[in-house]
Motif scaffolding. Structure first.
Motif, short mmCIF file in Angstrom:
data_model
loop_
_atom_site.label_atom_id
_atom_site.label_comp_id
_atom_site.label_asym_id
_atom_site.label_seq_id
_atom_site.Cartn_x
_atom_site.Cartn_y
_atom_site.Cartn_z
N GLY A 94 34.23 -7.48 38.09
CA GLY A 94 35.29 -7.57 39.14
C GLY A 94 35.79 -6.92 39.71
N ILE A 95 36.49 -7.17 41.17
CA ILE A 95 37.23 -6.02 41.58
C ILE A 95 38.37 -7.17 42.13
CG2 ILE A 95 37.69 -4.70 43.33
CD1 ILE A 95 34.57 -4.18 43.12
N ILE A 96 39.45 -6.40 42.05
CA ILE A 96 40.76 -6.70 42.88
C ILE A 96 41.48 -5.74 42.93
CG2 ILE A 96 42.10 -7.28 40.50
CD1 ILE A 96 43.21 -9.86 42.46
N ARG A 97 42.45 -5.28 44.11
CA ARG A 97 43.08 -4.59 44.75
C ARG A 97 44.05 -5.08 45.22
NH1 ARG A 97 40.43 -2.84 41.33
NH2 ARG A 97 38.39 -0.42 41.63
N MET A 98 45.49 -4.10 44.67
CA MET A 98 46.65 -4.58 45.94
C MET A 98 47.13 -3.88 46.72
SD MET A 98 50.26 -5.19 46.19
CE MET A 98 50.66 -4.23 44.80
N GLN A 99 47.61 -3.73 48.07
CA GLN A 99 48.44 -3.27 49.27
C GLN A 99 49.51 -3.54 49.93
OE1 GLN A 99 45.53 -0.85 52.17
NE2 GLN A 99 47.01 0.13 52.45
N VAL A 101 54.47 -8.04 53.92
CA VAL A 101 52.55 -8.69 53.06
C VAL A 101 52.44 -7.70 51.89
CG1 VAL A 101 50.54 -9.46 53.79
CG2 VAL A 101 52.73 -9.87 55.29
N ALA A 102 52.11 -8.65 50.94
CA ALA A 102 51.19 -7.98 49.61
C ALA A 102 49.88 -8.48 50.07
CB ALA A 102 52.00 -7.86 48.23
N GLU A 103 49.08 -7.97 50.13
CA GLU A 103 47.06 -7.95 50.38
C GLU A 103 46.57 -7.84 49.33
OE1 GLU A 103 44.97 -7.86 54.50
OE2 GLU A 103 43.68 -6.42 53.26
N PHE A 104 45.52 -8.78 48.68
CA PHE A 104 44.74 -8.83 47.54
C PHE A 104 43.16 -8.82 48.31
CE2 PHE A 104 48.35 -10.53 45.45
CZ PHE A 104 48.68 -9.95 44.28
N PHE A 105 42.57 -7.69 47.78
CA PHE A 105 40.99 -6.90 47.89
C PHE A 105 40.81 -7.70 46.68
CE2 PHE A 105 37.09 -4.60 48.12
CZ PHE A 105 36.72 -5.01 49.55
N VAL A 106 40.37 -8.65 47.04
CA VAL A 106 39.18 -8.94 45.92
C VAL A 106 37.43 -8.99 46.13
CG1 VAL A 106 37.95 -11.38 45.19
CG2 VAL A 106 40.59 -10.93 45.24
N ASP A 157 60.20 -7.51 42.97
CA ASP A 157 59.98 -8.65 41.64
C ASP A 157 58.79 -9.01 41.04
OD1 ASP A 157 62.64 -8.60 42.56
OD2 ASP A 157 63.07 -10.59 42.58
N TYR A 158 57.36 -8.47 42.32
CA TYR A 158 56.57 -9.38 42.00
C TYR A 158 55.81 -7.52 41.08
CZ TYR A 158 57.07 -13.74 44.53
OH TYR A 158 57.73 -14.45 44.70
N PHE A 159 55.87 -7.11 41.99
CA PHE A 159 54.76 -5.29 41.32
C PHE A 159 55.70 -4.38 41.63
CE2 PHE A 159 53.54 -8.68 44.97
CZ PHE A 159 52.48 -8.27 44.46
N GLN A 186 44.71 5.19 38.21
CA GLN A 186 45.61 5.16 39.05
C GLN A 186 45.45 4.19 39.88
OE1 GLN A 186 47.14 8.73 41.30
NE2 GLN A 186 48.36 7.13 42.17
N HIS A 187 45.69 2.98 40.41
CA HIS A 187 45.48 1.56 41.34
C HIS A 187 45.35 2.31 42.91
CE1 HIS A 187 46.18 -1.73 42.98
NE2 HIS A 187 46.60 -1.73 44.27
N LYS A 188 44.41 2.16 43.27
CA LYS A 188 44.34 2.41 44.20
C LYS A 188 43.93 1.80 45.40
CE LYS A 188 40.52 5.15 41.35
NZ LYS A 188 38.63 5.30 41.97
N SER A 189 44.02 2.43 46.60
CA SER A 189 44.04 1.54 48.15
C SER A 189 42.41 0.36 48.04
CB SER A 189 44.87 1.97 48.99
OG SER A 189 44.14 2.97 49.16
N VAL A 190 42.73 -0.44 49.42
CA VAL A 190 41.96 -0.38 49.59
C VAL A 190 40.18 -0.02 50.23
CG1 VAL A 190 40.49 -2.79 51.51
CG2 VAL A 190 43.05 -3.09 49.84
N HIS A 191 41.81 0.96 51.66
CA HIS A 191 40.85 2.78 51.83
C HIS A 191 39.61 3.05 50.91
CE1 HIS A 191 39.74 5.08 54.66
NE2 HIS A 191 40.54 6.22 54.22
N GLU A 192 40.99 3.30 49.66
CA GLU A 192 39.80 4.69 48.42
C GLU A 192 38.84 3.41 47.91
OE1 GLU A 192 43.16 5.01 46.48
OE2 GLU A 192 44.03 6.69 47.55
#
Length: 472
Positions: free
Chosen positions: A5-10, A78-83, A149-151, A184-190
């Motif tokens: 599964g894949i989930i990323r946050m930016q 906005v905090a966006e999740f890529f799923v 507070d979230y991330f 390391q956490h990666k962005s959607v573009h990465e």
């Protein structure tokens, strides 16, 4: 088959909101983004909004009633999740199964971060791998807009992957965690860049495989181009077997032809039939090889065509990836500028101001020391002038007293000459005194206005010139 599964946050600030709106809702970008198949854009959908929305307007509506403080210009809006999931796993599911997968992921995000905070949940089916963008406005329970507070912290970032993996497993999806927690956490573009690199590697492997097949086809073509071997047909061999066998021999009294023994004839006939069977089998095998070569030639032609198209696609893809890398670099530079918060800018300004004040104070202290030295020299000059005036007055009085008394003419002339010299000297001293006072007043005022950036190397030269003037 890889099943992860894949989930990323930016996080996005104010300046980036319009850009993600255009990308998510496909507003006039299909002709620019080579990853998008415009013929499949109609299959995209949004779980939250039936129609297209204006992100900025919706964010203002949400924050106007639910956020009690004024929103900073550098705040995360906005905090966006890529799923998504691994390409093999996603493509193995039907469209209905994919929709259920994204619904489960949205349930997890809504339950963890608040359904009331969800701004959009857009599914893209017009790219290489189906995926979903879920955006939420990070409003806290105490009515603050605070993404920290979230991330904030590595632990909360790692929990994004862990919680998503555990939840999807409970919902019946047998997927593995997307990546080790130490990465390391990666962005959607990465992430998209990595996926495109994997696809590029697969294309290169396919090209290498097709090139090997083409080489094999070329060897069959060369075999077919070789000169054919003459083989008699079965009918001709059968005719030879039916005819009586004659053996040529030297002419004798009984004629030029002879007949063989019956046993020899049967032996020759058996040999002929065996030869016929062998030649027939070879003839059939040759025909089969000829048909196979024709088939391989057709396949070779098709493979060459496919290889040509694949190479062209590969060149286009590589050029597109290079362009995306340059765009990513440009966006990263812009992001570094935009993400430099006002608070950080003020901190840098304060630090620079403190350093400048420190240097200024040091420079003023140095100037004060120089000014003190100049004042001491001025006082010394004044004392010397006072003493010279006193001495001049004393000499004048002595001359008058001397003149009043009887003085011989020679001595009187001598005394008058000395008086003239003393007057000239006195006049010179007064002029020098006036010049020194004017110079001091002028340069002391100028010293106060000198910038401390001009202080280094200037004071010593100036002091040297002043000493020379004082000596003169």
């Amino acid at each position: 088959m890889a099943k992860y599964g894949i989930i990323r946050m930016q996080k996005f600030h104010k300046d980036a909101i319009t850009g993600i709106q255009k990308h998510n809702q496909r507003e006039g970008e299909n002709s620019k983004n080579k990853d998008i198949d415009s013929t499949r854009t109609m299959f995209n959908y949004d779980f939250v909004n039936e129609d297209k929305i204006k992100y900025h307007e919706e964010i203002k509506k949400m924050t106007a009633t639910r956020v009690k403080r004024k929103i900073r210009n550098d705040a995360v809006l906005v905090a966006e999740f890529f799923v998504s999931a691994s390409p093999e796993y996603m493509h193995a599911m039907s469209p209905d199964e994919q929709r259920k997968y994204f619904e489960a992921a949205l349930d997890h995000i809504s339950g963890k971060y608040g359904q009331q905070n969800i701004l959009y949940a857009t599914v893209h089916n017009d790219e290489s791998t189906p995926h979903m963008h879920v955006g939420f406005v990070p409003i806290t329970e105490d009515r603050r807009l605070a993404a920290k507070d979230y991330f904030h912290g590595k632990t909360k970032i790692r929990r994004i992957q862990d919680d998503f993996h555990n939840y999807m497993n409970k919902r019946g999806y047998d997927i593995e965690r997307g990546e080790p927690s130490e990465l390391q956490h990666k962005s959607v573009h990465e992430f998209k860049k990595q996926e495109r690199e994997k696809e590029l590697k697969q294309l290169e492997q396919q090209v290498a495989h097709k090139e090997k097949e083409i080489q094999r086809m070329d060897s069959f073509v060369e075999l077919k181009k070789a000169p054919p071997v003459e083989i008699r047909s079965e009918k001709r061999i059968e005719e030879l077997c039916i005819q009586p066998i004659e053996i040529e021999a030297a002419k004798t009294v009984r004629g030029s032809k002879v007949k063989v023994e019956e046993t020899d004839f049967h032996e020759l006939l058996s040999f002929s039939k065996e030869l016929q069977q062998t030649l027939a089998a070879e003839h059939e095998r040759t025909n089969a090889l000829s048909r196979e070569i024709d088939r391989y030639q057709k396949e070779n032609k098709a493979l060459k065509h496919d290889l040509k198209e694949t190479k062209q696609e590969l060149q286009v893809y590589v050029a597109h990836q290079d362009g995306e890398v340059e765009k990513a670099k440009k966006r990263m530079r812009e992001k570094l500028v935009h993400d430099f918060s006002a608070e950080q800018k003020e901190n840098v300004k304060d630090e620079v101001k403190r350093e400048l004040d420190k240097q200024y104070e040091a420079h003023i202290s140095s100037l004060s020391d120089d000014l003190t030295i100049e004042k001491q020299k001025h006082e010394k000059t004044k004392k010397e002038l006072v003493q010279a005036n006193k001495m001049n007055d004393s000499l004048t009085k002595m001359n008058i007293d001397y003149i009043e008394n009887y003085v011989p003419k020679e001595e009187l002339d001598k005394a008058n000459k000395e008086v003239d010299e003393l007057r000239k000297e006195n006049k010179t001293l007064k002029a020098w005194k006036e010049k020194a006072l004017n110079w001091i007043d002028k340069h002391v005022e100028k010293i106060k206005q000198v910038s401390f950036f001009q202080h280094v190397g200037g004071i010593q030269k100036r002091n040297k010139r002043q000493d020379q003037e004082i000596e003169r």
